[in-house]
Design a protein around this motif. Structure first.
Motif, short mmCIF file in Angstrom:
data_model
loop_
_atom_site.label_atom_id
_atom_site.label_comp_id
_atom_site.label_asym_id
_atom_site.label_seq_id
_atom_site.Cartn_x
_atom_site.Cartn_y
_atom_site.Cartn_z
N LEU A 60 34.64 41.00 44.94
CA LEU A 60 35.53 41.94 44.25
C LEU A 60 36.49 42.63 45.22
CD1 LEU A 60 32.90 43.48 41.82
CD2 LEU A 60 34.76 41.91 41.24
N PHE A 61 36.05 42.85 46.46
CA PHE A 61 36.94 43.43 47.46
C PHE A 61 38.09 42.48 47.77
CE2 PHE A 61 38.36 44.37 51.76
CZ PHE A 61 38.55 45.73 51.70
N GLY A 62 37.78 41.18 47.87
CA GLY A 62 38.83 40.20 48.09
C GLY A 62 39.82 40.14 46.93
N ARG A 63 39.29 40.22 45.71
CA ARG A 63 40.17 40.24 44.54
C ARG A 63 41.08 41.48 44.58
NH1 ARG A 63 37.47 40.17 38.64
NH2 ARG A 63 36.93 38.08 39.41
N LEU A 64 40.49 42.62 44.89
CA LEU A 64 41.26 43.86 44.94
C LEU A 64 42.36 43.79 45.99
CD1 LEU A 64 41.61 46.85 44.09
CD2 LEU A 64 39.92 47.44 45.84
N ALA A 65 42.02 43.31 47.18
CA ALA A 65 43.01 43.22 48.26
C ALA A 65 44.16 42.31 47.87
CB ALA A 65 42.34 42.73 49.54
N HIS A 66 43.84 41.19 47.24
CA HIS A 66 44.89 40.23 46.84
C HIS A 66 45.79 40.83 45.76
CE1 HIS A 66 45.77 35.68 46.76
NE2 HIS A 66 46.80 36.32 46.26
N LEU A 67 45.20 41.48 44.77
CA LEU A 67 45.98 42.07 43.69
C LEU A 67 46.89 43.19 44.19
CD1 LEU A 67 43.31 42.20 40.83
CD2 LEU A 67 45.35 40.76 40.89
N SER A 75 42.38 45.69 38.94
CA SER A 75 42.09 46.36 40.21
C SER A 75 41.04 47.45 40.01
CB SER A 75 43.36 46.96 40.79
OG SER A 75 44.32 45.96 41.09
N ARG A 76 41.18 48.25 38.96
CA ARG A 76 40.21 49.32 38.72
C ARG A 76 38.86 48.75 38.32
NH1 ARG A 76 42.68 54.02 39.30
NH2 ARG A 76 44.93 54.16 38.95
N ASP A 77 38.85 47.64 37.60
CA ASP A 77 37.59 46.98 37.29
C ASP A 77 36.90 46.49 38.56
OD1 ASP A 77 37.92 47.45 34.62
OD2 ASP A 77 38.52 45.41 34.09
N GLY A 123 33.26 47.53 39.93
CA GLY A 123 32.26 46.52 40.26
C GLY A 123 31.72 46.66 41.67
N ILE A 124 32.58 47.04 42.61
CA ILE A 124 32.12 47.26 43.99
C ILE A 124 31.11 48.40 44.03
CG2 ILE A 124 32.87 48.07 46.26
CD1 ILE A 124 35.52 46.58 45.79
N ARG A 125 31.39 49.46 43.29
CA ARG A 125 30.46 50.60 43.27
C ARG A 125 29.11 50.20 42.68
NH1 ARG A 125 35.00 54.68 40.76
NH2 ARG A 125 36.09 55.15 42.70
N LEU A 126 29.14 49.42 41.62
CA LEU A 126 27.88 48.98 41.02
C LEU A 126 27.10 48.07 41.97
CD1 LEU A 126 29.02 48.23 37.34
CD2 LEU A 126 27.84 50.25 38.21
N SER A 145 36.27 34.18 47.68
CA SER A 145 35.22 33.39 48.33
C SER A 145 35.09 33.72 49.81
CB SER A 145 35.51 31.89 48.15
OG SER A 145 35.54 31.54 46.78
N ALA A 146 36.24 33.90 50.47
CA ALA A 146 36.22 34.19 51.91
C ALA A 146 35.57 35.53 52.20
CB ALA A 146 37.64 34.15 52.46
N THR A 147 35.99 36.58 51.50
CA THR A 147 35.42 37.90 51.75
C THR A 147 33.97 37.99 51.30
OG1 THR A 147 36.39 38.65 49.66
CG2 THR A 147 37.62 39.12 51.68
N SER A 148 33.62 37.25 50.26
CA SER A 148 32.23 37.23 49.80
C SER A 148 31.31 36.68 50.89
CB SER A 148 32.11 36.40 48.53
OG SER A 148 30.77 36.28 48.11
#
Length: 443
Positions: free
Chosen positions: A205-212, A245-247, A251-254, A177-180
């Motif tokens: 998705l970037f926030g999710r990736l960073a956290h994971l 993470s790869r998903d 998703g970021i690319r899309l 939510s924060a990065t979004s």
């Protein structure tokens, strides 16, 4: 410096490297100007993506987003063109707020020196000051940092109330939510309201990736120290964490495909390529599709029976001859024996002439060495101005050109053939014209 986006200078073209450093220095100076010298310690690689996104969406001329900064020890006491404006100020406010959250988290977990009462008390005072400063800086560009601080408070509540076997995505939601919100506000500053929705998705998705990635990277250390880790607490194995993470990268690319950008090159390199490299730093490289010829082409296609294939060399049986340039490792055409070899400046050096470090180019005279006293004096001057550490320089004794200490350290850029790992599989690079990628992939 912290963050998952860490582009190596060997992977960036000269233009992209200059742009990257302009945003990095611009973020550092914006933190100093708006929040004080101590705030410069909050400079991080991920925060400057905010500045990059604002500039990439803007229709203004590049010169309006740059200013000349004075000499800095980290640049070898050289001036530089750095980013300025609302993008750099937003990036500074967001970075400061996130740094405050990170310090507060260390204090609550009693990590390292933060377990000492005097250090913890001083850290709490710093976080309270940074909270106020970041809120003031963000309000100047129309952003409310309350969403970031609220996400941090919800993070603690979720961690305390999480049941074993729960979904790890429940833990990453506050960060998402924060990065979004931060990503979406770049569209507001650039005057591109239509970009807000796809950028919000990319930021989530970037926030999710960073956290994971942070959880996966610290899992072993957390287990040894007994610290709380989301993957361990939810029973998420590394295979599942890697899949998520790869998903997220995909998703970021899309999402980026839906964003209208004036110049998408640096944004694409950072969010489409470097995110994948961040995943590989933690989990290792993934199995790659056969559609990227630079990584999966059989050896028979790249080499003939007597070495690298030349022009017109036949490929696999039944495939016919390959055109010149179809193989990125193909050697150049051999010179006609009856043709005189080229001479003059810029002519290729014959293979029998010694080359490399320690050898003088043909026709050149070796530089005159300084004596011990003069060399020590020049060394002291260069050390005081950080030239030995941070930039290319002439050796104070031999006068040979050398890279700075920082540039000589090992990097994770890997092999040139790895620079376009997202080619194929419906790749992210279709029509992007990746600047700085010279490995031969069709991107």
């Amino acid at each position: 410096m912290f963050g998952i986006i860490r582009p190596c200078r060997h992977r960036l073209s000269e233009r992209l490297q200059a742009s990257w450093m302009a945003h990095l220095c611009g973020l550092c100076l914006a933190l100093r100007d708006d929040h004080g010298q101590l705030a410069r310690t909050a400079t991080n690689y991920d925060g400057l993506i905010i500045s990059v996104l604002v500039e990439a969406q803007s229709a203004k001329d590049d010169a309006s987003w740059r200013r000349t900064a004075g000499p800095c020890p980290l640049r070898g006491m050289r001036t530089a063109s750095v980013a300025k404006g609302e993008g750099a100020r937003l990036a500074a406010a967001v970075s400061l707020a996130l740094a405050s959250v990170k310090i507060r988290d260390h204090v609550e977990d009693r990590d390292g020196v933060f377990a000492r009462r005097p250090v913890a008390a001083g850290a709490r005072a710093v976080t309270r000051r940074w909270d106020r400063k970041s809120a003031g800086g963000a309000s100047a560009v129309g952003f409310d940092t309350a969403v970031l601080l609220d996400a941090a408070s919800r993070q603690g509540e979720l961690e305390r109330g999480l049941l074993p076997g729960g979904s790890v995505l429940l833990v990453t939601e506050p960060t998402e939510s924060a990065t979004s919100a931060a990503f979406a506000h770049t569209a507001v500053l650039a005057g591109r309201p239509g970009n807000a929705a796809p950028l919000a998705e990319a930021g989530r998705l970037f926030g999710r990736l960073a956290h994971l990635l942070d959880a996966a990277e610290d899992q072993a250390e957390d287990a040894a120290s007994g610290a709380w880790n989301p993957l361990t607490a939810t029973g998420t194995d590394r295979t599942e964490a890697e899949r998520l993470s790869r998903d997220a990268v995909h998703g970021i690319r899309l999402a980026l495909r839906e964003v209208e950008l004036t110049d998408r090159t640096l944004v694409h390199v950072l969010l489409a390529h470097e995110t994948e490299r961040a995943v590989e730093r933690v989990f290792g490289p993934a199995a790659h599709s056969a559609s990227c010829r630079t990584r999966t082409a059989p050896a028979a296609e790249q080499h003939g029976p007597h070495g690298p294939a030349g022009p017109g060399t036949a490929g696999p049986e039944g495939a016919g001859p390959r055109p010149l340039g179809s193989n990125p490792y193909q050697s150049p055409p051999r010179q006609d024996p009856g043709q005189a070899p080229p001479t003059g400046p810029g002519a290729p050096i014959p293979p029998w002439v010694p080359q490399g470090p320690g050898f003088t180019p043909p026709g050149g005279r070796p530089p005159h060495r300084r004596n011990l006293l003069a060399g020590c004096a020049v060394w002291a001057l260069m050390a005081c101005t950080c030239q030995l550490m941070c930039c290319s320089h002439d050796d104070p004794f031999s006068r040979e050109r050398k890279e700075g200490w920082c540039a000589r350290q090992d990097c994770d850029c890997g092999d040139c053939a790895d620079c376009c790992q997202c080619c194929g599989d419906g790749g992210c690079c279709d029509g992007c014209g990746c600047d700085g990628c010279d490995c031969g992939c069709d991107c």
